[in-house]
Design an enzyme around this catalytic site. Structure first.
Site, short mmCIF file in Angstrom:
data_model
loop_
_atom_site.label_atom_id
_atom_site.label_comp_id
_atom_site.label_asym_id
_atom_site.label_seq_id
_atom_site.Cartn_x
_atom_site.Cartn_y
_atom_site.Cartn_z
NE ARG A 237 31.34 -2.51 -15.16
CZ ARG A 237 32.66 -2.45 -14.96
NH1 ARG A 237 33.46 -3.29 -15.59
NH2 ARG A 237 33.18 -1.60 -14.09
CD GLU A 266 30.88 -9.33 -12.98
OE1 GLU A 266 31.47 -8.73 -12.06
OE2 GLU A 266 31.08 -9.10 -14.17
CG HIS A 285 34.87 -8.07 -13.05
ND1 HIS A 285 33.67 -7.41 -13.04
CD2 HIS A 285 35.78 -7.16 -13.48
CE1 HIS A 285 33.83 -6.17 -13.43
NE2 HIS A 285 35.12 -5.98 -13.71
C1 DGY Z 1 36.76 -1.55 -13.66
O1 DGY Z 1 37.65 -0.93 -13.09
O2 DGY Z 1 35.71 -1.04 -14.05
C2 DGY Z 1 37.03 -2.98 -13.83
O3 DGY Z 1 36.00 -3.63 -14.46
C3 DGY Z 1 37.32 -3.57 -12.47
O4 DGY Z 1 38.29 -4.52 -12.60
#
Ligand code: DGY
Length: 320
Positions: A237, A266, A285
């Site tokens: 993240r 984002e 992402h």
């Molecule tokens: C998640 O599933 O947390 C991913 O970051 C999304 O692609």
């Protein structure tokens, strides 16, 4: 009456399944989130809700949705949701673990190799018409084989990433809040403290979720401990990384490159200084973005909603 709010456009097959459970209201955009005001309005009568990471689930949402029983988050991470409040309001929260593990690990490896071998720079070089001749060090990058890779976070995605490294003749170190004896034996990886991970690794790969403990984990101090040639990869993240510190570390040559699939904000602000650095590769992402995996994630959200509404039991409930 059961009302299900779906915050993005998803294929009809899944909507048909949800329609077996109640009235479905779907936002018709695939790439734009439902405006907040509209979302709150729709939630007033909602029993269930299908969301993506773009929706922030906070007090305002729970107050707006007095009939809500379940929120199905189309992601494994759930840092967009206030779990304490969900418990308080008696709303079940679900996520999409497992179905995206392998796909996300594949993207992590793709990103690592892309940065290591300067693939984006090389492609731009060709596109810009700069390719005039072969040179001994033209766009020379770093080898993965023979290197030390340090993985921060040894959950399902961390393990899947480590499994992929087995064919590359690397030394694998990891740091996690708890040790995984089985993974150490199976994947031939070694547990180290965070500082050792930073100082010993040629590639540092963050696969960790965002928690109070991991927020800002990669700060100026962390980058200063890394090797000057090291590459930093983040598929966890954005908020785990102090991006100002990362940009400075790249500019000052404290580290050699980075690949980010996740950012603090984002979509990224196009004035973000990292976009000017050739040794940084930024992706929007897309860790879990294969067609099959996205289908599987949507199906799991539908199954979770069905489970809660029909049986009072989700398939993959997030337990705080
Ligand atoms: C998640 O599933 O947390 C991913 O970051 C999304 O692609």
């Amino acid at each position: 009456m059961t009302k299900i709010v779906v915050s993005r456009q998803i294929p009809k097959d899944y909507i048909r399944q949800l329609e077996q459970l109640g009235e479905v209201v779907m936002w018709e955009e695939s790439y734009e989130p439902m405006p907040r005001k509209h979302f709150l309005q729709e939630l007033k009568e909602a029993t269930a809700c299908f969301i993506t990471l773009s929706e922030r689930i906070d007090q305002e949402v729970f107050e707006a949705a007095p009939h809500l029983q379940v929120i199905a988050n189309m992601a494994v991470g759930y840092d967009n949701i206030d779990l304490d409040l969900a418990r308080q309001y008696g709303v079940t929260i679900t996520n999409t673990p497992d179905v995206l593990t392998e796909t996300t690990a594949e993207l992590g490896l793709t990103l690592l190799l892309t940065v290591a071998r300067r693939v984006v720079e090389a492609e731009r070089y060709v596109q810009n018409g700069e390719w005039q001749s072969w040179g001994p060090y033209l766009l020379a990058g770093k080898d993965l084989h023979g290197s030390t890779v340090g993985i921060f976070g040894m959950g399902a995605i961390g393990k899947a990433f480590a499994r992929r490294l087995q064919g590359f003749n690397t030394t694998v170190l990891y740091h996690n809040r708890s040790r995984h004896d089985e993974a150490e034996a199976e994947l031939n990886e070694q547990y180290v403290d965070f500082d050792t991970l930073l100082t010993e690794s040629d590639f540092v790969v963050c696969t960790a979720p965002l928690t109070d403990a991991t927020r800002d984990q990669f700060d100026a101090t962390a980058f200063s401990k890394m090797k000057n040639e090291a590459v930093f990869i983040n598929i966890g993240r954005g908020a785990i990384v102090d991006e100002d510190a990362l940009v400075k570390a790249l500019k000052d040559g404290e580290i050699g490159g980075c690949g980010l699939d996740v950012l603090r904000q984002e979509p990224i602000d196009m004035n973000h200084p990292i976009l000017e650095l050739p040794q940084a590769v930024v992706l929007p992402h897309i860790g879990s973005a294969s067609e099959q995996t996205r289908n599987d994630m949507i199906q799991l959200c539908v199954d979770n909603i069905r489970g809660v509404l029909n049986e009072g039991q989700a398939v993959t409930e997030v337990k705080a």
